[in-house]
Design a protein around this motif. Structure first.
Motif, PDB file in Angstrom:
ATOM      1  N   PHE A  54      24.376 -39.174  -1.318  1.00  0.00           N
ATOM      2  CA  PHE A  54      23.465 -39.019  -0.026  1.00  0.00           C
ATOM      3  C   PHE A  54      22.784 -37.814  -0.313  1.00  0.00           C
ATOM      4  CE2 PHE A  54      27.495 -41.147   1.077  1.00  0.00           C
ATOM      5  CZ  PHE A  54      27.020 -42.358   1.840  1.00  0.00           C
ATOM      6  N   ASN A  55      21.652 -37.735   0.255  1.00  0.00           N
ATOM      7  CA  ASN A  55      20.549 -36.649   0.094  1.00  0.00           C
ATOM      8  C   ASN A  55      21.310 -35.380   0.810  1.00  0.00           C
ATOM      9  OD1 ASN A  55      18.630 -38.052  -0.865  1.00  0.00           O
ATOM     10  ND2 ASN A  55      17.560 -38.405   1.059  1.00  0.00           N
ATOM     11  N   GLY A  56      21.393 -34.193  -0.329  1.00  0.00           N
ATOM     12  CA  GLY A  56      22.076 -33.011   0.234  1.00  0.00           C
ATOM     13  C   GLY A  56      23.608 -32.902   0.098  1.00  0.00           C
ATOM     14  N   HIS A  57      24.303 -34.029  -0.338  1.00  0.00           N
ATOM     15  CA  HIS A  57      25.710 -33.864  -0.280  1.00  0.00           C
ATOM     16  C   HIS A  57      26.045 -34.362  -1.663  1.00  0.00           C
ATOM     17  CE1 HIS A  57      26.121 -34.109   4.187  1.00  0.00           C
ATOM     18  NE2 HIS A  57      25.071 -34.985   4.082  1.00  0.00           N
ATOM     19  N   PRO A  58      27.373 -33.864  -1.966  1.00  0.00           N
ATOM     20  CA  PRO A  58      27.757 -34.301  -3.167  1.00  0.00           C
ATOM     21  C   PRO A  58      28.239 -35.511  -3.442  1.00  0.00           C
ATOM     22  CG  PRO A  58      29.483 -32.887  -2.147  1.00  0.00           C
ATOM     23  CD  PRO A  58      28.137 -32.890  -1.237  1.00  0.00           C
ATOM     24  N   PRO A  59      28.288 -36.270  -4.615  1.00  0.00           N
ATOM     25  CA  PRO A  59      28.643 -37.614  -4.631  1.00  0.00           C
ATOM     26  C   PRO A  59      30.067 -37.828  -4.228  1.00  0.00           C
ATOM     27  CG  PRO A  59      27.958 -36.811  -6.910  1.00  0.00           C
ATOM     28  CD  PRO A  59      27.834 -35.800  -5.791  1.00  0.00           C
TER      29      PRO A  59
END
Length: 159
Positions: A76-81
């Motif tokens: 997700f944009n801005g979040h770690p996988p």
């Protein structure tokens, strides 16, 4: 399929041969260690829709054994996988939660979640107290310990 509330529903991945073998091994343990009939969709042949069979088996269940293997990373944009599990299993857990919480149907639950899987969705709100595992034999060993307590009398008590 067994009729009445006489089924232990086995929600286990079927993508790999290893997962299918685990589901079959769990079904065998349910047969050997409980008075219930296991439901594992991989073992079923029917002209009815798979979803109808799954929903009917969940409706007839006194217990749910959910085993979640990694299905892949999601970003997700801005979040770690994060690593997700099977959407089918997530849905089956949600349906079982509805049965227990809204319909007042007590269900025994044994949840096993691979250590790499992120906690998300409805599972964030449920107190499943899952057993974290890396190897399938850890799941089988734990089930050998707990399944003998899944008796007909105990099925009326919320797990």
């Amino acid at each position: 399929m067994a009729r009445g509330h006489n089924v232990v529903f086995i929600s286990c991945g079927q993508v790999t041969e290893r997962e299918r073998n685990l589901g079959k091994a769990v079904a065998q343990l349910v047969r050997e260690l409980t008075p219930y009939e296991p439901y594992f969709a991989e073992n079923k042949s029917s002209l009815e829709a798979l979803t109808r069979n799954v929903l009917e088996a969940l409706n007839n269940s006194v217990g749910l054994i959910a085993i979640m293997h990694p299905r892949g990373a999601v970003t997700f944009n801005g979040h770690p996988p994060c690593t997700r599990a099977s959407v089918w299993i997530e849905q089956e857990i949600a349906i079982a939660a509805f049965m227990a919480q809204v319909l007042g149907r007590p269900l025994r639950v044994a949840a096993y979640i691979h250590k790499d899987i992120a906690r998300e969705g409805m599972r964030m709100e449920l107190q499943l107290n899952p057993v974290l595992f890396r190897r399938d034999d850890e799941v089988l060993a734990h089930l050998r310990q707990i399944l003998p307590a899944w008796t007909k009398a105990a099925a009326t008590i919320k797990a």
